[in-house]
Write a protein that holds these residues in place. Structure first.
Motif, PDB file in Angstrom:
ATOM      1  N   LEU A  27      30.825  63.281 -16.575  1.00 36.92           N
ATOM      2  CA  LEU A  27      31.698  63.122 -15.161  1.00 36.92           C
ATOM      3  C   LEU A  27      30.820  62.683 -14.241  1.00 36.92           C
ATOM      4  CD1 LEU A  27      33.290  66.845 -15.633  1.00 36.92           C
ATOM      5  CD2 LEU A  27      34.473  64.673 -15.491  1.00 36.92           C
ATOM      6  N   GLU A  28      29.599  62.793 -13.947  1.00 41.86           N
ATOM      7  CA  GLU A  28      28.798  62.031 -13.081  1.00 41.86           C
ATOM      8  C   GLU A  28      29.027  60.712 -12.987  1.00 41.86           C
ATOM      9  OE1 GLU A  28      24.921  64.124 -13.552  1.00 41.86           O
ATOM     10  OE2 GLU A  28      25.479  65.725 -12.133  1.00 41.86           O
ATOM     11  N   ASN A  29      28.758  60.004 -14.098  1.00 39.97           N
ATOM     12  CA  ASN A  29      28.992  58.794 -14.575  1.00 39.97           C
ATOM     13  C   ASN A  29      30.240  58.263 -14.164  1.00 39.97           C
ATOM     14  OD1 ASN A  29      26.484  58.617 -15.623  1.00 39.97           O
ATOM     15  ND2 ASN A  29      26.776  58.751 -17.564  1.00 39.97           N
ATOM     16  N   ALA A  30      31.394  58.766 -14.469  1.00 41.30           N
ATOM     17  CA  ALA A  30      32.665  58.670 -14.176  1.00 41.30           C
ATOM     18  C   ALA A  30      32.914  58.325 -12.654  1.00 41.30           C
ATOM     19  CB  ALA A  30      33.578  59.539 -14.843  1.00 41.30           C
ATOM     20  N   VAL A  31      32.335  59.496 -12.034  1.00 45.64           N
ATOM     21  CA  VAL A  31      32.353  59.427 -10.356  1.00 45.64           C
ATOM     22  C   VAL A  31      31.871  58.244  -9.709  1.00 45.64           C
ATOM     23  CG1 VAL A  31      31.698  60.630  -8.469  1.00 45.64           C
ATOM     24  CG2 VAL A  31      33.009  61.874 -10.373  1.00 45.64           C
ATOM     25  N   GLU A  32      30.654  57.867 -10.202  1.00 44.40           N
ATOM     26  CA  GLU A  32      29.891  56.640  -9.829  1.00 44.40           C
ATOM     27  C   GLU A  32      30.662  55.590 -10.292  1.00 44.40           C
ATOM     28  OE1 GLU A  32      25.801  56.742 -11.254  1.00 44.40           O
ATOM     29  OE2 GLU A  32      25.401  58.755 -10.631  1.00 44.40           O
ATOM     30  N   SER A  33      31.010  55.353 -11.140  1.00 45.26           N
ATOM     31  CA  SER A  33      32.000  54.305 -11.838  1.00 45.26           C
ATOM     32  C   SER A  33      33.235  53.746 -10.935  1.00 45.26           C
ATOM     33  CB  SER A  33      32.127  54.133 -13.386  1.00 45.26           C
ATOM     34  OG  SER A  33      31.190  54.122 -13.953  1.00 45.26           O
ATOM     35  N   HIS A  34      33.529  55.014 -10.519  1.00 44.65           N
ATOM     36  CA  HIS A  34      34.956  55.213  -9.785  1.00 44.65           C
ATOM     37  C   HIS A  34      34.692  54.400  -8.299  1.00 44.65           C
ATOM     38  CE1 HIS A  34      39.006  56.008  -8.605  1.00 44.65           C
ATOM     39  NE2 HIS A  34      38.405  56.664  -7.603  1.00 44.65           N
ATOM     40  N   ALA A  35      33.535  54.770  -7.927  1.00 49.32           N
ATOM     41  CA  ALA A  35      32.961  54.612  -6.546  1.00 49.32           C
ATOM     42  C   ALA A  35      32.918  53.076  -6.404  1.00 49.32           C
ATOM     43  CB  ALA A  35      31.870  55.369  -5.985  1.00 49.32           C
ATOM     44  N   VAL A  36      32.190  52.657  -7.585  1.00 49.92           N
ATOM     45  CA  VAL A  36      31.832  51.223  -7.615  1.00 49.92           C
ATOM     46  C   VAL A  36      33.122  50.371  -7.745  1.00 49.92           C
ATOM     47  CG1 VAL A  36      30.762  49.403  -9.173  1.00 49.92           C
ATOM     48  CG2 VAL A  36      29.621  51.669  -8.454  1.00 49.92           C
ATOM     49  N   VAL A  37      34.274  50.777  -8.664  1.00 48.36           N
ATOM     50  CA  VAL A  37      35.358  50.181  -8.626  1.00 48.36           C
ATOM     51  C   VAL A  37      36.132  50.175  -7.195  1.00 48.36           C
ATOM     52  CG1 VAL A  37      37.610  50.177  -9.564  1.00 48.36           C
ATOM     53  CG2 VAL A  37      35.630  50.492 -11.074  1.00 48.36           C
ATOM     54  N   ASP A  38      36.018  51.421  -6.634  1.00 52.08           N
ATOM     55  CA  ASP A  38      36.742  51.281  -5.095  1.00 52.08           C
ATOM     56  C   ASP A  38      35.974  50.288  -4.284  1.00 52.08           C
ATOM     57  OD1 ASP A  38      38.523  53.270  -5.920  1.00 52.08           O
ATOM     58  OD2 ASP A  38      37.556  55.022  -5.056  1.00 52.08           O
ATOM     59  N   GLN A  39      34.712  50.568  -4.248  1.00 49.89           N
ATOM     60  CA  GLN A  39      34.028  49.462  -3.322  1.00 49.89           C
ATOM     61  C   GLN A  39      34.390  47.786  -3.689  1.00 49.89           C
ATOM     62  OE1 GLN A  39      29.738  49.404  -3.670  1.00 49.89           O
ATOM     63  NE2 GLN A  39      29.526  48.361  -1.299  1.00 49.89           N
ATOM     64  N   ALA A  40      34.333  47.651  -4.989  1.00 50.93           N
ATOM     65  CA  ALA A  40      34.705  46.147  -5.417  1.00 50.93           C
ATOM     66  C   ALA A  40      36.262  45.982  -4.976  1.00 50.93           C
ATOM     67  CB  ALA A  40      34.754  46.199  -6.892  1.00 50.93           C
ATOM     68  N   TRP A  41      37.129  46.916  -5.122  1.00 56.32           N
ATOM     69  CA  TRP A  41      38.421  46.613  -4.668  1.00 56.32           C
ATOM     70  C   TRP A  41      38.672  46.300  -3.315  1.00 56.32           C
ATOM     71  CZ3 TRP A  41      43.113  45.217  -5.918  1.00 56.32           C
ATOM     72  CH2 TRP A  41      44.115  45.475  -5.327  1.00 56.32           C
ATOM     73  N   ASN A  42      37.839  47.446  -2.410  1.00 57.59           N
ATOM     74  CA  ASN A  42      38.017  47.054  -1.060  1.00 57.59           C
ATOM     75  C   ASN A  42      37.326  45.794  -0.559  1.00 57.59           C
ATOM     76  OD1 ASN A  42      39.211  49.460  -0.319  1.00 57.59           O
ATOM     77  ND2 ASN A  42      37.275  50.473  -0.184  1.00 57.59           N
ATOM     78  N   ILE A  43      36.157  45.215  -1.020  1.00 56.20           N
ATOM     79  CA  ILE A  43      35.526  43.876  -0.792  1.00 56.20           C
ATOM     80  C   ILE A  43      36.649  42.849  -1.285  1.00 56.20           C
ATOM     81  CG2 ILE A  43      33.771  42.288  -1.633  1.00 56.20           C
ATOM     82  CD1 ILE A  43      31.719  44.893  -1.728  1.00 56.20           C
ATOM     83  N   LEU A  44      37.109  42.805  -2.236  1.00 52.76           N
ATOM     84  CA  LEU A  44      38.351  41.936  -2.631  1.00 52.76           C
ATOM     85  C   LEU A  44      39.221  41.787  -1.764  1.00 52.76           C
ATOM     86  CD1 LEU A  44      38.446  42.124  -6.429  1.00 52.76           C
ATOM     87  CD2 LEU A  44      37.394  40.155  -5.418  1.00 52.76           C
ATOM     88  N   ARG A  45      39.955  42.926  -1.286  1.00 57.60           N
ATOM     89  CA  ARG A  45      41.166  42.830  -0.357  1.00 57.60           C
ATOM     90  C   ARG A  45      40.704  42.402   1.017  1.00 57.60           C
ATOM     91  NH1 ARG A  45      42.870  48.090   2.160  1.00 57.60           N
ATOM     92  NH2 ARG A  45      40.844  48.828   1.368  1.00 57.60           N
ATOM     93  N   GLU A  46      39.436  42.892   1.305  1.00 55.03           N
ATOM     94  CA  GLU A  46      38.849  42.345   2.856  1.00 55.03           C
ATOM     95  C   GLU A  46      38.632  40.719   2.832  1.00 55.03           C
ATOM     96  OE1 GLU A  46      35.627  44.937   3.787  1.00 55.03           O
ATOM     97  OE2 GLU A  46      36.726  46.633   3.568  1.00 55.03           O
ATOM     98  N   THR A  47      38.174  40.536   1.647  1.00 55.33           N
ATOM     99  CA  THR A  47      37.849  38.991   1.655  1.00 55.33           C
ATOM    100  C   THR A  47      39.059  38.277   1.526  1.00 55.33           C
ATOM    101  OG1 THR A  47      35.857  39.420   0.294  1.00 55.33           O
ATOM    102  CG2 THR A  47      36.730  37.353   0.042  1.00 55.33           C
ATOM    103  N   SER A  48      40.335  38.742   0.911  1.00 58.03           N
ATOM    104  CA  SER A  48      41.596  38.115   0.600  1.00 58.03           C
ATOM    105  C   SER A  48      42.083  38.115   2.366  1.00 58.03           C
ATOM    106  CB  SER A  48      42.498  38.856  -0.098  1.00 58.03           C
ATOM    107  OG  SER A  48      43.823  38.421  -0.006  1.00 58.03           O
ATOM    108  N   THR A  49      41.868  39.265   2.924  1.00 54.95           N
ATOM    109  CA  THR A  49      42.413  39.121   4.400  1.00 54.95           C
ATOM    110  C   THR A  49      41.615  38.257   5.318  1.00 54.95           C
ATOM    111  OG1 THR A  49      43.072  41.483   4.143  1.00 54.95           O
ATOM    112  CG2 THR A  49      42.833  40.893   6.271  1.00 54.95           C
ATOM    113  N   ARG A  50      40.329  38.245   5.371  1.00 59.13           N
ATOM    114  CA  ARG A  50      39.417  37.339   6.014  1.00 59.13           C
ATOM    115  C   ARG A  50      39.702  35.795   5.803  1.00 59.13           C
ATOM    116  NH1 ARG A  50      35.465  41.400   5.463  1.00 59.13           N
ATOM    117  NH2 ARG A  50      34.442  39.964   3.941  1.00 59.13           N
ATOM    118  N   THR A  51      39.973  35.475   4.484  1.00 58.78           N
ATOM    119  CA  THR A  51      39.983  34.201   4.284  1.00 58.78           C
ATOM    120  C   THR A  51      41.291  33.592   4.032  1.00 58.78           C
ATOM    121  OG1 THR A  51      40.001  34.825   1.901  1.00 58.78           O
ATOM    122  CG2 THR A  51      37.805  34.245   2.952  1.00 58.78           C
TER     123      THR A  51
END
Length: 102
Positions: free
Chosen positions: A41-65
């Motif tokens: 469960l701890e690994n799943a929570v950490e992985s989910h946080a990484v996926v959320d961060q990656a999604w946000n970075i992709l979305r923000e990059t899309s918006t800025r560019t």
């Protein structure tokens, strides 16, 4: 049970019945299983946080560019596989990461 390590405190008692030994062994196995599941469960929570961060970075990059999200994701995927990032978005993903960790 030792509350610091979640390890069962097993006392070996010559007077303990075989049934009591079986109960202790079963409880020990349950604790081992629960500790294993907790780690998963701890690994799943950490992985989910990484996926959320990656999604946000992709979305923000899309918006800025002003590049569609799908068109940002493709070059980022290629970057992950080849180490080369398309020139029109170079530097953008790192902006979403914030300052480097020290």
């Amino acid at each position: 049970m030792d509350p610091q390590t979640l390890e069962p405190t097993v006392r070996h008692d010559a007077d303990r019945s075989p049934e009591a030994d079986q109960v202790v062994q079963a409880q020990s196995a349950q604790i081992d299983d629960l500790v294993s599941r907790l780690g998963q469960l701890e690994n799943a929570v950490e992985s989910h946080a990484v996926v959320d961060q990656a999604w946000n970075i992709l979305r923000e990059t899309s918006t800025r560019t002003n590049i569609e999200l799908g068109h940002v994701a493709g070059p980022v995927d290629t970057w992950g596989r080849t180490g080369r990032l398309a020139t029109d978005i170079q530097g953008e993903p790192s902006r979403g990461l914030g300052p480097p960790r020290t």
